[in-house]
Design a protein around this motif. Structure first.
Motif, short mmCIF file in Angstrom:
data_model
loop_
_atom_site.label_atom_id
_atom_site.label_comp_id
_atom_site.label_asym_id
_atom_site.label_seq_id
_atom_site.Cartn_x
_atom_site.Cartn_y
_atom_site.Cartn_z
N PRO A 60 63.52 73.41 107.97
CA PRO A 60 63.65 72.15 108.71
C PRO A 60 63.35 72.35 110.20
CG PRO A 60 65.83 73.02 108.16
CD PRO A 60 64.83 73.94 107.52
N LEU A 96 64.08 79.03 117.61
CA LEU A 96 64.58 79.44 116.31
C LEU A 96 66.10 79.57 116.42
CD1 LEU A 96 63.45 80.39 113.59
CD2 LEU A 96 63.18 82.65 114.58
N ASP A 97 66.81 79.18 115.38
CA ASP A 97 68.26 79.30 115.48
C ASP A 97 68.75 80.70 115.09
OD1 ASP A 97 68.30 79.27 112.74
OD2 ASP A 97 69.82 77.72 112.56
N GLY A 105 67.81 81.91 111.74
CA GLY A 105 66.37 81.80 111.45
C GLY A 105 66.00 80.75 110.44
N ASP A 106 66.94 79.87 110.08
CA ASP A 106 66.60 78.91 109.04
C ASP A 106 66.46 77.47 109.56
OD1 ASP A 106 69.23 78.26 109.42
OD2 ASP A 106 69.89 78.74 107.40
N THR A 107 66.38 77.31 110.86
CA THR A 107 66.09 76.00 111.45
C THR A 107 65.25 76.19 112.71
OG1 THR A 107 68.24 75.14 110.72
CG2 THR A 107 67.07 73.85 112.37
N LEU A 108 64.28 75.30 112.90
CA LEU A 108 63.47 75.30 114.12
C LEU A 108 63.86 74.13 114.99
CD1 LEU A 108 59.92 75.95 112.58
CD2 LEU A 108 61.63 77.62 113.36
N LEU A 109 63.81 74.35 116.29
CA LEU A 109 63.94 73.27 117.26
C LEU A 109 62.61 73.20 118.02
CD1 LEU A 109 65.67 71.12 118.77
CD2 LEU A 109 66.36 72.93 120.34
#
Lengths: 133, 133
Positions: free
Chosen positions: A19, A78-79, A82-86
């Protein structure tokens, strides 16, 4: 090319997607959430125009391709796991296919969903009659 | 009770989950993304303290329960197609389990991932040695 290092730090899900939250870089407005696969991330980093993966169409979705409402990438973050991008972006026009600036125009207030933003442009103007983001 | 109407407008995925983006209500800082199931949404709306669903633990995750870093709900918003939530919150302390204010502290710059924020508090201080969010 070290974009592979960035890709390597992203934890794509079982469907190969992650996401991505798009935020207007200067105002902080959260515009939308969509999904990216590896190819979309690579294209976004190389062109600096945001490209998602459309889960409904099962295809790359170059944001603004049909509507003209491009998202220019300012920075990809990257959070922690590593499983969400902003995505910090500069949004041309409106982000939402309904013609609103952002997609989050329904608020839960006093137990009801209230529309808190009106369209700035009609979907027909954006898409000339065919439905697409 | 009309919270059922709000629930009815949310399109949970095949696993019964919906992604929720937490944003600090006054500064616009995007803090984190996590997931909610129906029960987490209902509890969050009723208690006004944000409760997620931990996909790794397969259980409700009352944010701050172990760390004390509570998220107080200011407003819950729904996106255009109902498959993403935006939570405007007031974050006590830090949102990230690494001790940083937000989870998006790695930025892709010049083809590398760069840490752009340092921890404000150690995870040991937050969790007393046991790993949890």
């Amino acid at each position: 090319m070290s974009e592979q290092d960035i890709l390597g730090a992203i934890r794509f899900d079982a469907a190969g997607l992650v996401p991505a939250v798009a935020q207007q870089h200067d105002t902080g407005e959260v515009l939308m959430l969509a999904w990216m696969n590896r190819e979309a991330v690579l294209e976004t980093l190389s062109t600096r125009r945001v490209c998602y993966f459309s889960r409904s169409r099962r295809a790359l979705w170059r944001k603004g391709e049909s509507s003209g409402q491009l998202q220019h990438l300012k920075e990809l973050r990257l959070d922690c796991d590593g499983d969400t991008l902003l995505l910090l972006v500069d949004q041309e026009g409106v982000a939402c296919h309904t013609g609103r600036r952002n997609c989050f125009f329904r608020a839960a207030r006093d137990g009801e969903l209230v529309e808190i933003a009106a369209p700035l442009v009609s979907p027909e103007t954006l898409y000339g009659g065919h439905a697409d983001h």
